[in-house]
Design an enzyme around this catalytic site. Structure first.
Site, mmCIF file in Angstrom:
data_model
loop_
_atom_site.group_PDB
_atom_site.id
_atom_site.type_symbol
_atom_site.label_atom_id
_atom_site.label_comp_id
_atom_site.label_asym_id
_atom_site.label_seq_id
_atom_site.Cartn_x
_atom_site.Cartn_y
_atom_site.Cartn_z
ATOM 1 N N CYS A 1 -2.289 9.226 4.025
ATOM 2 C CA CYS A 1 -2.298 8.774 2.636
ATOM 3 C C CYS A 1 -3.450 9.384 1.853
ATOM 4 O O CYS A 1 -3.395 9.490 0.633
ATOM 5 C CB CYS A 1 -2.392 7.249 2.586
ATOM 6 N N GLU B 1 0.883 -1.164 0.000
ATOM 7 C CA GLU B 1 0.000 0.000 0.000
ATOM 8 C C GLU B 1 0.918 1.211 0.000
ATOM 9 O O GLU B 1 1.372 1.682 1.041
ATOM 10 C CB GLU B 1 -0.897 0.010 1.233
#
Length: 428
Positions: free
Chosen positions: A297, A258
């Protein structure tokens, strides 16, 4: 002030590490909070303990029992969350920032517990779907049956969510009956270590189901086999390096990354400065820039707006960001804390310098930035920074460079097709 403690790794059921190595400093005033340890864990022992003890203990329970443990663990941590809030404060986080990490992490334990109790059977086998005929005569048929992997999960996590980032991976791994070895980012590993200590003290973790590595992973990845898995959260550059570890390729070890993406928010062409949606857009861009000091993020790195409204957006964003009080979150009125570490402060400074090669600065530290609180001069604070791309279609710039802090870049577009093309440049 007492001497800073040395953090310890939790390997094969015991805490390892007596001699301090790297100093981990408070993001608020720079004092040393803790040290990573100098000793190198025996990763062969860690992997063997997970494979033998961890798997045996986890698979002695079924889905329902493991789900019940997750719920009990969530309740145990919830009762002790204030000590985590007190420690999280030193990562530069406000109470609201810490809420995402602490309460969000606990929420994943509750969520996977609920999922297990509602959706998974007793036992350790899941029959997935109906039988599928494999021949015209009906003599052959097939059906999918899912069972736990007889391996170890290695979780390598990012610095910005040291609690939630660990628990969101631990919960499904535990539910699936797979032991895990967690490696947090060193800079905020003092928070992960505190949570693992609480989890261990709860008595709810079967032996070998969770191990913790403080510092380097050494040769851990070289000891994995085909039934093991690796999950990674962090930069795309680091993910690319780890993914090609020879042993992972040789044994086809699943590697899930990720990595960072350069997210954007597009202001629609039909939205004008007198619309309610315009104010919502300004509020959201500013909120994403300042929540956790932009170290998420999901933060909006590129604000893509109609060319005819670029000046109005810039003006309103500057006005809103100037009102944000930055400093020690314990001071009343502070809305944004520090970056998580001094390394991040240096990194974001360098990334902004790179961005200024293709952008102009509309707001930044030169506009009277003064954090509030005692000792903040030694903290890892960074001013909310708003940039404007001179040419949004140019190579590099905000499409490729991420300043992982309270930094966003304005970009102008003429029509929606152009806006979508610019959005796609962020990848991820």
């Amino acid at each position: 002030m007492s001497a800073a403690p040395t953090l310890q790794s939790f390997i094969a059921g015991r805490w390892i590490g007596q001699h301090g190595a790297q100093a981990l400093r408070s993001a608020l005033d720079g004092h040393v909070l803790a040290y990573s340890h100098e000793e190198r864990p025996d990763f062969a022992e860690a992997v063997d303990f997970a494979r033998v003890q961890g798997l045996k203990q986890l698979l002695a329970m079924d889905f329902q029992q493991r789900a019940a443990r997750l719920k009990a663990l969530a309740l145990y941590l919830a009762e002790r969350k204030e000590q985590l809030y007190a420690l999280s404060h030193h990562s530069g986080a406000t109470r609201a920032d810490s809420w995402i990490d602490i309460e969000g992490g606990n929420a994943t334990l509750f969520a996977y517990s609920s999922m297990g109790r509602r959706e998974l059977p007793s036992g350790n086998l899941v029959h997935e779907g109906p039988a599928i005929p494999l021949g015209k005569q009906g003599h052959f048929a097939g059906s999918h049956i899912l069972v736990p992997r007889a391996g170890v999960a290695v979780h390598i996590n990012a610095f910005n969510f040291p609690i939630w980032g660990m628990l969101e991976k631990f919960a499904p791994t535990f539910l699936a009956g797979m032991p895990c070895i967690v490696k947090p980012a060193t800079s905020t590993s003092y928070l992960t270590e505190a949570v693992v200590r609480l989890m261990n003290e709860s008595g709810l973790l079967p032996a070998g189901s969770l191990q913790l590595v403080i510092g380097s992973t050494g040769d851990l990845l070289e000891r994995l086999q085909g039934q093991d898995v690796v999950t990674f959260t962090g930069s795309a550059d680091t993910a690319a390096k780890l993914r090609v570890t020879p042993n992972l390729i040789r044994n086809s070890v699943p590697f899930n990354a990720e990595a960072d993406s350069l997210n954007c928010a597009i202001l629609g062409p039909d939205v004008s400065p007198d619309c309610e949606e315009f104010e919502l857009y300004i509020k959201e861009v500013a909120r994403e820039m300042t929540t956790k000091a932009g170290q998420k993020c999901t933060a909006i790195r590129r604000a893509i707006v109609p060319a005819r409204h670029i000046d109005a957006v810039a003006t309103r964003l500057r006005e809103r960001l100037r009102k944000v009080v930055v400093g020690d979150p314990s001071v009343e009125g502070v809305r944004m804390g520090a970056l998580a570490s001094h390394d991040q402060q240096r990194d974001v400074t360098e990334r902004v310098r790179q961005l200024l090669a293709t952008c102009e600065q509309l707001l930044g530290a030169s506009d009277g930035f003064t954090p509030v609180g005692d000792g903040v001069a030694e903290g890892a604070f960074f001013a909310p920074t708003l940039l404007l791309a001179r040419d949004p279609h140019a190579e590099g710039g905000a499409h490729d460079i991420e300043a992982f802090g309270p930094v966003s870049t304005l970009m102008a577009y003429d029509d929606l097709d152009e806006a979508l093309a610019l959005a796609a440049r962020g990848k991820g």
